[in-house]
Design a protein around this motif. Structure first.
Motif, mmCIF file in Angstrom:
data_model
loop_
_atom_site.group_PDB
_atom_site.id
_atom_site.type_symbol
_atom_site.label_atom_id
_atom_site.label_comp_id
_atom_site.label_asym_id
_atom_site.label_seq_id
_atom_site.Cartn_x
_atom_site.Cartn_y
_atom_site.Cartn_z
ATOM 1 N N GLY A 69 56.066 -33.892 35.530
ATOM 2 C CA GLY A 69 55.838 -33.204 34.253
ATOM 3 C C GLY A 69 54.829 -32.084 34.402
ATOM 4 N N ALA A 70 55.087 -30.989 33.702
ATOM 5 C CA ALA A 70 54.143 -29.871 33.772
ATOM 6 C C ALA A 70 52.839 -30.212 33.042
ATOM 7 C CB ALA A 70 54.769 -28.620 33.187
ATOM 8 N N GLY A 71 52.931 -31.067 32.011
ATOM 9 C CA GLY A 71 51.727 -31.452 31.263
ATOM 10 C C GLY A 71 51.003 -32.583 31.985
ATOM 11 N N GLY A 72 49.720 -32.779 31.690
ATOM 12 C CA GLY A 72 48.906 -33.752 32.395
ATOM 13 C C GLY A 72 49.328 -35.204 32.218
ATOM 14 N N ILE A 128 58.625 -33.733 50.076
ATOM 15 C CA ILE A 128 58.111 -33.336 48.760
ATOM 16 C C ILE A 128 58.949 -32.153 48.274
ATOM 17 C CG2 ILE A 128 56.121 -32.379 47.486
ATOM 18 C CD1 ILE A 128 54.990 -34.813 48.587
ATOM 19 N N MET A 129 59.327 -32.161 46.994
ATOM 20 C CA MET A 129 59.944 -30.977 46.387
ATOM 21 C C MET A 129 58.813 -30.126 45.824
ATOM 22 S SD MET A 129 63.165 -30.208 46.203
ATOM 23 C CE MET A 129 63.407 -29.146 44.797
ATOM 24 N N ALA A 130 58.624 -28.930 46.351
ATOM 25 C CA ALA A 130 57.491 -28.082 45.954
ATOM 26 C C ALA A 130 57.936 -27.046 44.927
ATOM 27 C CB ALA A 130 56.922 -27.394 47.189
ATOM 28 N N LEU A 131 57.364 -27.137 43.727
ATOM 29 C CA LEU A 131 57.784 -26.265 42.619
ATOM 30 C C LEU A 131 56.579 -25.596 41.981
ATOM 31 C CD1 LEU A 131 59.806 -29.239 41.524
ATOM 32 C CD2 LEU A 131 60.974 -27.063 41.905
ATOM 33 N N ARG A 132 56.843 -24.505 41.305
ATOM 34 C CA ARG A 132 55.758 -23.870 40.555
ATOM 35 C C ARG A 132 55.544 -24.579 39.225
ATOM 36 N NH1 ARG A 132 56.528 -18.447 37.270
ATOM 37 N NH2 ARG A 132 57.535 -20.046 36.012
ATOM 38 N N GLY A 133 56.667 -24.899 38.533
ATOM 39 C CA GLY A 133 56.570 -25.449 37.186
ATOM 40 C C GLY A 133 56.385 -24.333 36.174
ATOM 41 N N ASP A 134 56.380 -24.683 34.906
ATOM 42 C CA ASP A 134 56.193 -23.711 33.829
ATOM 43 C C ASP A 134 54.903 -24.029 33.096
ATOM 44 O OD1 ASP A 134 58.602 -22.235 34.218
ATOM 45 O OD2 ASP A 134 59.697 -23.965 33.448
ATOM 46 N N VAL A 135 54.286 -23.007 32.535
ATOM 47 C CA VAL A 135 53.027 -23.217 31.805
ATOM 48 C C VAL A 135 53.303 -24.149 30.628
ATOM 49 C CG1 VAL A 135 51.179 -22.087 30.511
ATOM 50 C CG2 VAL A 135 52.253 -20.921 32.466
ATOM 51 N N PRO A 136 52.574 -25.293 30.545
ATOM 52 C CA PRO A 136 52.855 -26.227 29.452
ATOM 53 C C PRO A 136 52.486 -25.646 28.094
ATOM 54 C CG PRO A 136 51.008 -26.992 30.792
ATOM 55 C CD PRO A 136 51.519 -25.749 31.438
ATOM 56 N N ARG A 137 53.267 -26.057 27.085
ATOM 57 C CA ARG A 137 52.925 -25.638 25.716
ATOM 58 C C ARG A 137 51.626 -26.313 25.314
ATOM 59 N NH1 ARG A 137 57.873 -27.432 22.988
ATOM 60 N NH2 ARG A 137 59.223 -26.893 24.707
ATOM 61 N N GLY A 138 50.819 -25.658 24.529
ATOM 62 C CA GLY A 138 49.586 -26.276 24.025
ATOM 63 C C GLY A 138 48.450 -26.295 25.027
ATOM 64 N N LEU A 139 48.509 -25.392 26.014
ATOM 65 C CA LEU A 139 47.401 -25.300 26.963
ATOM 66 C C LEU A 139 46.163 -24.821 26.191
ATOM 67 C CD1 LEU A 139 47.136 -25.520 30.135
ATOM 68 C CD2 LEU A 139 47.251 -23.017 30.144
ATOM 69 N N PRO A 140 45.008 -25.529 26.333
ATOM 70 C CA PRO A 140 43.833 -25.130 25.548
ATOM 71 C C PRO A 140 43.473 -23.663 25.757
ATOM 72 C CG PRO A 140 43.421 -27.170 26.751
ATOM 73 C CD PRO A 140 44.756 -26.668 27.203
ATOM 74 N N GLU A 141 43.066 -23.037 24.671
ATOM 75 C CA GLU A 141 42.686 -21.619 24.668
ATOM 76 C C GLU A 141 41.671 -21.350 25.798
ATOM 77 O OE1 GLU A 141 43.324 -19.645 21.539
ATOM 78 O OE2 GLU A 141 42.131 -17.909 22.139
ATOM 79 N N GLY A 142 41.893 -20.314 26.554
ATOM 80 C CA GLY A 142 40.940 -19.924 27.596
ATOM 81 C C GLY A 142 41.169 -20.636 28.921
ATOM 82 N N GLU A 143 42.015 -21.673 28.934
ATOM 83 C CA GLU A 143 42.261 -22.379 30.192
ATOM 84 C C GLU A 143 43.422 -21.716 30.928
ATOM 85 O OE1 GLU A 143 42.106 -26.645 29.997
ATOM 86 O OE2 GLU A 143 43.451 -26.790 31.724
ATOM 87 N N SER A 144 43.221 -21.392 32.192
ATOM 88 C CA SER A 144 44.299 -20.737 32.938
ATOM 89 C C SER A 144 45.185 -21.775 33.613
ATOM 90 C CB SER A 144 43.716 -19.809 34.004
ATOM 91 O OG SER A 144 44.761 -19.347 34.821
ATOM 92 N N ALA A 145 46.494 -21.499 33.581
ATOM 93 C CA ALA A 145 47.440 -22.396 34.271
ATOM 94 C C ALA A 145 47.390 -22.150 35.776
ATOM 95 C CB ALA A 145 48.840 -22.145 33.751
ATOM 96 N N TRP A 146 46.854 -20.974 36.148
ATOM 97 C CA TRP A 146 46.916 -20.580 37.557
ATOM 98 C C TRP A 146 45.536 -20.739 38.174
ATOM 99 C CZ3 TRP A 146 51.728 -21.033 37.631
ATOM 100 C CH2 TRP A 146 52.526 -20.530 36.616
ATOM 101 N N LYS A 147 45.343 -21.831 38.893
ATOM 102 C CA LYS A 147 44.041 -22.092 39.500
ATOM 103 C C LYS A 147 44.067 -21.565 40.926
ATOM 104 C CE LYS A 147 42.939 -25.561 36.189
ATOM 105 N NZ LYS A 147 42.801 -26.924 35.772
ATOM 106 N N THR A 200 54.575 -29.968 41.016
ATOM 107 C CA THR A 200 54.418 -28.586 40.535
ATOM 108 C C THR A 200 52.957 -28.178 40.702
ATOM 109 O OG1 THR A 200 53.996 -29.278 38.253
ATOM 110 C CG2 THR A 200 56.278 -28.826 38.823
ATOM 111 N N CYS A 201 52.732 -26.883 40.981
ATOM 112 C CA CYS A 201 51.353 -26.445 41.232
ATOM 113 C C CYS A 201 50.707 -25.833 40.003
ATOM 114 C CB CYS A 201 51.310 -25.494 42.424
ATOM 115 S SG CYS A 201 52.360 -24.058 42.269
#
Ligand code: FAD
Length: 306
Positions: free
Chosen positions: A50-53, A103-122, A79-80
């Motif tokens: 899952g893309a979400g935590g 391992i299947m290595a995927l990027r994934g999609d930015v989850p909906r509801g990511l807290p404001e100011g938090e970047s999906a790309w670390k 997903t990274c």
């Protein structure tokens, strides 16, 4: 065993995808379906991430349970997006300790509801960065296979929605292979010509790894609608739409048409020397079992050398 080696050994593979269940009832249901699918001896099974935590830990739990309580060879998707390198390395350590080979290595999609100011790309921006990280992890770590993990990546016969043009599509796939991926599993498609053309374009781009075709039978009108809504790229060919229309929406007939279509896709893929077929099972067993039965394949071992 690495997937590339399994393909070499078997000629063609049949494999299944599951997603982690979100409740005890769903888990019981999944394991009932798995007990019906296990006799088909899939070459491997994969478990989505899952893309979400909240659901991420469930992938690890299901993979370890499949590895320790069933004869199946599970491959976790990873997903990274939203992960740091340290987190990814921690996950890899646990999979290595559990004896997971691929391992299947995927990027994934930015989850909906990511807290404001938090970047999906670390520490990662694209799947190729994750592939590189897994390859670096493989060097000198304790792993049951001295080569470390085999690494699979996603391929898109009809193109990925965010890729601005189809020429770039293959450059980006090639970048994942150059980073160290050793097999490709494709997005689902309904017209095999899209797959064959994709496979030829991969060859022209110098991609030499096994390309496993993703197949998902339509089992309901609602399911078909969901595939379209998720913008998976699925082009529904006119003959398929005509066949679905003839059912007048009768649920059993839609399922028969969908499973028949997928069965014909599989037969044709096998005739064209596909490296493997990966069934998107949606945690159900019936459609996959029917496809095996109509193909006359008792289990995936029957695919050897045909
Ligand atoms: P990438 O290969 O990184 O590509 C993503 C986009 O970035 C593409 O448009 C590509 O063209 C572009 N791109 C790549 N490199 C560059 C670059 N250097 N510069 C500019 N643009 C670039 N999602 C999940 O959340 N969990 C799963 O378990 C999961 N399993 C999947 C299994 C399969 C077989 C497939 C086909 C998809 C799966 N997905 C899953 C969906 C996937 O995460 C999404 O499709 C996602 O949008 C792209 O992931 P990717 O690994 O293909 O990313």
């Amino acid at each position: 065993m690495h997937i590339a080696d399994i393909v070499k050994l078997q000629g063609s593979t049949f494999s299944f995808e599951f997603f982690p269940p979100k409740s005890d009832t769903m888990a019981a249901d999944l394991f009932q379906n798995i007990s019906e699918l296990a006799p088909l001896k899939p070459s491997f099974v994969s478990v989505t991430y899952g893309a979400g935590g909240s659901t991420r830990e469930m992938t690890h739990e299901l993979v370890v349970k499949l590895r320790t309580t069933t004869p199946l060879d599970p491959i976790p998707h990873l997903t990274c997006v939203c992960h740091s390198r340290a987190e990814i390395e921690g996950i890899l350590e646990r999979y290595a300790a559990a004896g997971i080979s691929n391992i299947m290595a995927l990027r994934g999609d930015v989850p909906r509801g990511l807290p404001e100011g938090e970047s999906a790309w670390k520490d990662f921006r694209y799947a190729a960065d994750l592939v590189k990280c897994i390859r670096e992890f493989n060097v000198g770590r304790a792993h049951p296979d001295r080569r470390g993990f085999g690494v699979g990546v996603a391929g898109y016969p009809e193109g990925h929605a965010e890729t601005p043009n189809r020429l770039l599509e293959l450059d980006r796939l090639k970048a994942k292979i150059d980073a160290g991926a050793d097999f490709i599993v494709t997005q689902l498609f309904f017209d095999n010509r899209d797959f064959y053309d994709f496979r030829s374009r991969c060859e022209l781009a110098g991609i030499r790894v096994p390309i496993i075709a993703g197949v998902m039978p339509i089992t309901s009108l609602a399911g078909m609608q969901r595939m379209a809504d998720l913008a998976l790229g699925s082009r529904f060919p006119a003959p398929l739409i005509r066949a679905i229309n003839r059912t007048g929406g009768d649920a059993d007939a839609v399922k028969r048409v969908g499973v028949h279509w997928a069965t014909e896709q599989c037969r044709d893929l096998l005739d064209h020397g596909v490296a493997g077929v990966h069934f998107y099972t949606l945690n159900r067993s019936t459609a996959t079992r029917e496809i095996y039965a109509t193909l006359g394949v008792r289990d995936s071992q029957d695919l050897r050398g045909v």
